[in-house]
Write a protein that holds these residues in place. Structure first.
Motif, PDB file in Angstrom:
ATOM      1  N   ARG C  30     -15.166  -2.166   8.662  1.00 20.84           N
ATOM      2  CA  ARG C  30     -14.074  -1.914   9.668  1.00 20.84           C
ATOM      3  C   ARG C  30     -12.764  -1.671   9.311  1.00 20.84           C
ATOM      4  N   ALA C  31     -12.303  -2.405   7.981  1.00 26.81           N
ATOM      5  CA  ALA C  31     -11.012  -2.577   7.574  1.00 26.81           C
ATOM      6  C   ALA C  31     -10.448  -1.249   7.368  1.00 26.81           C
ATOM      7  N   GLY C  32      -9.295  -1.353   7.036  1.00 26.69           N
ATOM      8  CA  GLY C  32      -8.640   0.029   6.518  1.00 26.69           C
ATOM      9  C   GLY C  32      -9.122   0.567   5.227  1.00 26.69           C
ATOM     10  N   THR C  33      -9.133   1.998   5.272  1.00 27.91           N
ATOM     11  CA  THR C  33      -9.726   2.693   3.959  1.00 27.91           C
ATOM     12  C   THR C  33      -8.817   2.197   2.739  1.00 27.91           C
ATOM     13  N   VAL C  34      -9.622   2.007   1.776  1.00 26.45           N
ATOM     14  CA  VAL C  34      -9.053   2.229   0.305  1.00 26.45           C
ATOM     15  C   VAL C  34      -9.890   2.958  -0.424  1.00 26.45           C
ATOM     16  N   LEU C  35      -8.926   3.938  -1.063  1.00 29.53           N
ATOM     17  CA  LEU C  35      -9.663   5.001  -1.960  1.00 29.53           C
ATOM     18  C   LEU C  35      -9.120   5.027  -3.343  1.00 29.53           C
ATOM     19  N   GLY C  36      -9.984   5.225  -4.119  1.00 31.36           N
ATOM     20  CA  GLY C  36      -9.545   5.323  -5.791  1.00 31.36           C
ATOM     21  C   GLY C  36     -10.300   6.486  -6.428  1.00 31.36           C
ATOM     22  N   VAL C  37      -9.386   7.133  -7.169  1.00 23.00           N
ATOM     23  CA  VAL C  37     -10.157   8.175  -8.175  1.00 23.00           C
ATOM     24  C   VAL C  37      -9.345   8.114  -9.573  1.00 23.00           C
ATOM     25  N   LEU C  38     -10.663   8.187 -10.407  1.00 21.58           N
ATOM     26  CA  LEU C  38     -10.156   7.952 -11.802  1.00 21.58           C
ATOM     27  C   LEU C  38     -10.120   9.318 -12.351  1.00 21.58           C
ATOM     28  N   ALA C  39      -8.994   9.515 -13.136  1.00 23.57           N
ATOM     29  CA  ALA C  39      -8.499  10.781 -13.899  1.00 23.57           C
ATOM     30  C   ALA C  39      -8.541  10.660 -15.291  1.00 23.57           C
ATOM     31  N   LYS C  40      -8.336  11.808 -15.839  1.00 27.53           N
ATOM     32  CA  LYS C  40      -8.517  11.345 -17.262  1.00 27.53           C
ATOM     33  C   LYS C  40      -7.299  10.860 -18.218  1.00 27.53           C
ATOM     34  N   ASP C  41      -6.064  11.084 -17.275  1.00 29.86           N
ATOM     35  CA  ASP C  41      -4.755  10.569 -17.733  1.00 29.86           C
ATOM     36  C   ASP C  41      -4.197   9.485 -16.911  1.00 29.86           C
ATOM     37  N   GLY C  42      -5.039   8.866 -15.969  1.00 25.29           N
ATOM     38  CA  GLY C  42      -4.566   7.865 -14.973  1.00 25.29           C
ATOM     39  C   GLY C  42      -5.485   7.584 -13.954  1.00 25.29           C
ATOM     40  N   VAL C  43      -5.183   6.649 -12.972  1.00 23.30           N
ATOM     41  CA  VAL C  43      -6.027   6.288 -11.840  1.00 23.30           C
ATOM     42  C   VAL C  43      -5.023   6.236 -10.444  1.00 23.30           C
ATOM     43  N   VAL C  44      -5.660   6.858  -9.434  1.00 24.08           N
ATOM     44  CA  VAL C  44      -4.689   6.836  -8.173  1.00 24.08           C
ATOM     45  C   VAL C  44      -5.579   5.993  -7.346  1.00 24.08           C
ATOM     46  N   LEU C  45      -4.580   5.246  -6.458  1.00 23.47           N
ATOM     47  CA  LEU C  45      -5.119   4.350  -5.353  1.00 23.47           C
ATOM     48  C   LEU C  45      -4.500   4.629  -4.151  1.00 23.47           C
ATOM     49  N   ALA C  46      -5.022   4.744  -3.255  1.00 25.71           N
ATOM     50  CA  ALA C  46      -4.323   4.923  -1.713  1.00 25.71           C
ATOM     51  C   ALA C  46      -5.114   4.110  -0.790  1.00 25.71           C
ATOM     52  N   ALA C  47      -4.283   3.554   0.178  1.00 21.87           N
ATOM     53  CA  ALA C  47      -4.960   2.749   1.457  1.00 21.87           C
ATOM     54  C   ALA C  47      -4.435   3.159   2.627  1.00 21.87           C
ATOM     55  N   GLU C  48      -5.262   2.767   3.699  1.00 22.13           N
ATOM     56  CA  GLU C  48      -4.661   2.995   5.143  1.00 22.13           C
ATOM     57  C   GLU C  48      -4.407   1.777   5.644  1.00 22.13           C
ATOM     58  N   LYS C  49      -3.087   1.569   6.084  1.00 23.83           N
ATOM     59  CA  LYS C  49      -2.539   0.617   6.994  1.00 23.83           C
ATOM     60  C   LYS C  49      -3.037   0.395   8.304  1.00 23.83           C
ATOM     61  N   LYS C  50      -3.696  -0.778   8.589  1.00 25.73           N
ATOM     62  CA  LYS C  50      -4.129  -0.949  10.051  1.00 25.73           C
ATOM     63  C   LYS C  50      -2.991  -1.433  10.939  1.00 25.73           C
ATOM     64  N   VAL C  51      -2.187  -2.252  10.475  1.00 29.77           N
ATOM     65  CA  VAL C  51      -1.029  -3.085  11.042  1.00 29.77           C
ATOM     66  C   VAL C  51       0.202  -2.091  10.968  1.00 29.77           C
ATOM     67  N   THR C  52       0.214  -1.238  12.301  1.00 36.58           N
ATOM     68  CA  THR C  52       1.241  -0.546  12.144  1.00 36.58           C
ATOM     69  C   THR C  52       2.151  -0.867  13.657  1.00 36.58           C
ATOM     70  N   GLY C  53       3.225   0.165  13.815  1.00 31.99           N
ATOM     71  CA  GLY C  53       4.080  -0.047  15.055  1.00 31.99           C
ATOM     72  C   GLY C  53       5.249  -0.190  14.739  1.00 31.99           C
ATOM     73  N   LYS C  54       6.084   0.206  15.755  1.00 34.24           N
ATOM     74  CA  LYS C  54       7.623   0.590  15.090  1.00 34.24           C
ATOM     75  C   LYS C  54       8.582  -0.728  15.186  1.00 34.24           C
ATOM     76  N   LEU C  55       7.883  -1.829  15.892  1.00 30.81           N
ATOM     77  CA  LEU C  55       8.605  -3.065  15.778  1.00 30.81           C
ATOM     78  C   LEU C  55       8.261  -3.874  14.361  1.00 30.81           C
ATOM     79  N   LEU C  56       7.345  -3.289  13.744  1.00 30.26           N
ATOM     80  CA  LEU C  56       6.858  -3.984  12.557  1.00 30.26           C
ATOM     81  C   LEU C  56       7.920  -3.760  11.513  1.00 30.26           C
ATOM     82  N   ASP C  57       8.506  -5.131  10.948  1.00 33.25           N
ATOM     83  CA  ASP C  57       9.429  -5.002   9.957  1.00 33.25           C
ATOM     84  C   ASP C  57       9.053  -4.757   8.449  1.00 33.25           C
ATOM     85  N   LEU C  58       9.342  -3.698   8.052  1.00 34.84           N
ATOM     86  CA  LEU C  58       9.064  -3.277   6.777  1.00 34.84           C
ATOM     87  C   LEU C  58       9.951  -3.129   5.695  1.00 34.84           C
TER      88      LEU C  58
END
Lengths: 208, 194, 260
Positions: C30-58
């Motif tokens: 149920r948690a935010g998605t985290v996605l990874g792809v292995l490439a020949k010259d690197g690795v990429v990682l992305a994640a979905e933030k669940k806690v959002t909102g315009k009052l959140l201090d970033l």
């Protein structure tokens, strides 16, 4: 025979105008016998802060690794790089932890910090082997050639030197002081740290 | 006292150690192998207190092997050297430190470079083009200052090594009767006779 | 009686299952998605933030990433976490200690698989030793070492781990994995992997638009000159710039209105 003189080696740091410099010799010996002429005693802490570790060579490596460990932990948890004065206290407390069985090292630090207003603040400091801090405004010395370094630096150093002049001053101080010390020498390594770059040069010295 | 020395050259490291085991003025053994093979591309020559050398070198040997079994690859020379140095540095501040001096010769199969580390019982470590321990070091080091070439092919390296052994034989009051010589290069470790 | 076998982690049910572990995995799906792809010259990682909102201090954070899901473990390893964030924090702390401990012992960066193993040993402990709850966290480790070059690992609450070319944890991981299976090509470059990751993320995330408020992003490569690993966790502004470049940026509502 003092344990501080077993391997030989010296470090000096100087303040300039919006810059600092730190230099070490490259000798590693076993008393009078030379073992290596590529034994560096200065290590980067951040890209604007360096630490020199003259003294017993086993502790040079041990402390280099220990400081790297503690600084890395600080950086990753604090999410920012360590400030020179903070690092000085880290060095001090790390050494004092071993108050009654010390590391035989007298660290020398040189770095610059930038204030929020954009002002550049040069920083040098040294401690004894149990971590007593000495913040100096001009220069600090340590190692087997420290007495000679004091003499030459006293004569050559002046306030507000520009980076290239500071480089010349620290280089001449180091080269001439270690020539009077049997346990230091075999080449010199100099770092000049300014707010936007670090100049690193290896100097040839007498090989005797 | 025992003598061991080592030199690097183009793609190889040679480690040599005399084979005499003595107690006081008596030779007890003349075929002692002081050079341990720690892994396929790593050699370690040990000298110092007789019991300590055996205990420490076996401790190192087993731990390096354990790492290899657990992780399915060998530590590269620099990592193995760092670990061994740390063991000695920790031992130094223990109740009974090991008195063992080491020469670590290795070949890094990832960067294809030979490595040589000089390590003493205090945990002092430095990477050098040539190194020596024991009384022989007083003659050998100055000789190598003149004749060592880090780019020399193996034959030349062995010729320089021969010079060193001859010099020790000529000048040292007790002449080591024989040497064990081991080479490590891209093909691994091998022992040779000179 | 249904609660007989799921109140403690260390007890098997008659069907041979450890319910607490399965519940932990359920929490993760149920948690935010985290996605990874292995490439020949690197690795990429992305994640979905669940806690959002315009009052959140970033404004806080920066060095180790500004977000809640992607962390710098060591200079050669980035971790993406899905599950209970507080559990993840404690695991990430252990991972960082393990990495620095290795550096202290061997004067070299910890190999990626060894780090994954260290964390998994810890996770496994909580499935066996009494009274405690397992870690409700799955991790993706994107890393580089000299022995095996670029690697991507996944570990779950039971302490199992496995290596992947492309994988996904958290909400909608099934959809994402089948998308990755279709689109992944052997010898993919980092450049293409970035596109693949972003496209897959945009398709699986609950919200229709991608933006730095919902997305965390990082890439691990090797510096061409120094050959040292280079871990980059994108800052919010950099993520928006990247989305712009890939043509996946948020549509500006006002312009759409004006056009209509």
């Amino acid at each position: 025979m003092s344990i501080m003189e077993y391997n030989g080696g010296s470090v000096i740091a100087m303040v300039g105008k919006e810059c600092v410099a730190i230099a070490c010799d490259l000798r590693l010996g076993n008393q009078a016998l030379g073992i290596s002429s590529k034994f560096e005693k200065i290590f980067p802490v951040t890209d604007k802060l360096y630490v020199g570790l003259p003294g017993l060579a086993t502790d040079v490596t041990t402390l280099k690794e220990l400081f790297r460990y503690r600084v890395n932990m600080y950086t990753i948890k604090e999410e920012r790089e360590i400030e020179p004065d903070t690092f000085a206290h880290l060095v001090s407390s790390t050494l004092y932890e071993r108050r009654f069985g010390p590391y035989f090292i007298e660290p020398v630090m040189a770095g610059i910090s930038t204030t929020p207003g954009g002002k550049v603040k040069p920083f040098i400091a040294a401690t004894d082997l149990i971590g007593c801090l000495n913040f100096a405004k001009d220069f600090v010395v340590a190692g087997t050639a420290s007495s000679k370094l004091f003499g030459v630096a006293e004569g050559l150093w002046e306030p507000d030197l520009e980076p290239e002049d500071l480089f010349e001053t620290i280089s001449q101080t180091m080269l001439n002081a270690v020539d009077r010390d049997a346990y230091s020498g075999w080449g010199t390594m100099v770092y000049v740290i300014t707010k936007d770059k670090v100049i690193q040069r290896t100097l040839k010295g007498r090989m005797d | 006292m025992e003598t061991s020395f080592a030199i690097t050259g183009k793609g190889y490291t040679i480690v040599a150690s005399d084979t005499t085991a003595a107690r006081s003025i008596v030779k007890m053994k003349v075929d002692e192998d002081r050079i341990k093979v720690l892994s396929s591309h790593l050699l370690m020559a040990c000298s110092g207190e007789p019991g300590d050398t055996i205990q420490f070198s076996e401790f190192v040997e087993r731990n390096i092997r354990l790492f290899q079994i657990r992780n399915n690859y060998s530590l590269k020379p620099s990592a193995a050297a760092a670990w061994i140095r740390r063991s000695l540095a920790q031992s130094l501040r223990s109740r009974k430190p090991y008195s063992v001096n080491l020469l670590l010769g290795g070949y890094d199969t990832t960067s294809h470079r030979p490595h040589l580390y000089w390590v003493d019982y205090l945990g002092t470590m430095t990477e050098v083009p040539f190194a020596a321990h024991g009384y022989g070091s007083y003659f050998v080091l100055s000789l190598l200052d003149k004749y060592h070439d880090p780019e020399a092919p193996l034959e030349e390296g062995l010729a320089v090594l021969k010079r060193c052994m001859d010099e020790v034989a000529k000048r040292l009051i007790v002449n080591p009767s024989a040497y064990k010589i081991k080479i490590v290069d891209k093909d691994g470790v091998r022992e040779i006779e000179l | 009686m249904a609660r007989r076998y799921d109140s403690r982690t260390t007890i098997f049910s008659p069907e041979g299952r450890l319910y607490q572990i399965e519940y932990a995995m359920e929490a993760i799906s149920r948690a935010g998605t985290v996605l990874g792809v292995l490439a020949k010259d690197g690795v990429v990682l992305a994640a979905e933030k669940k806690v959002t909102g315009k009052l959140l201090d970033l404004s806080g954070g920066g060095y180790g990433g500004s977000g809640e899901k992607i962390y710098l473990v060591n200079r050669n390893i980035i971790a993406g976490v899905a599950g209970i964030t507080s559990d993840a924090n404690s695991l990430v702390n252990s991972a960082r200690s393990a990495a620095q401990g290795h550096l202290l012992s061997y004067d070299s960066d910890i190999p990626v698989e060894l780090l994954a193993q260290r964390i998994c040993n810890m996770k496994q402990g909580y499935t066996q030793y009494g009274g405690l709850r397992p870690f409700g966290v799955s991790l993706l480790y994107a890393g580089y070492d000299e022995q095996h070059q670029f690697q991507l690992y996944h570990s779950d609450p039971s302490g199992n781990y496995s290596g992947w070319k492309a994988t996904c944890i958290g909400a909608n991981n099934g959809t994402a994995q089948s998308l990755l299976k279709q689109e992944y090509k052997e010898d993919i470059s980092v450049k293409d992997a970035i596109g693949l990751v972003l496209r897959t993320m945009s398709k699986t995330m609950d919200s229709t638009t991608l933006g730095s408020d919902k997305l965390e992003f990082s890439v691990l490569t090797v510096d061409e000159v120094t050959k040292e690993p280079k871990a980059k966790i994108y800052k919010p502004a950099e993520i928006d710039a990247l989305l712009e470049k890939e043509g996946l940026a948020k549509k500006d509502d006002d312009t759409v209105m004006a056009a209509a």
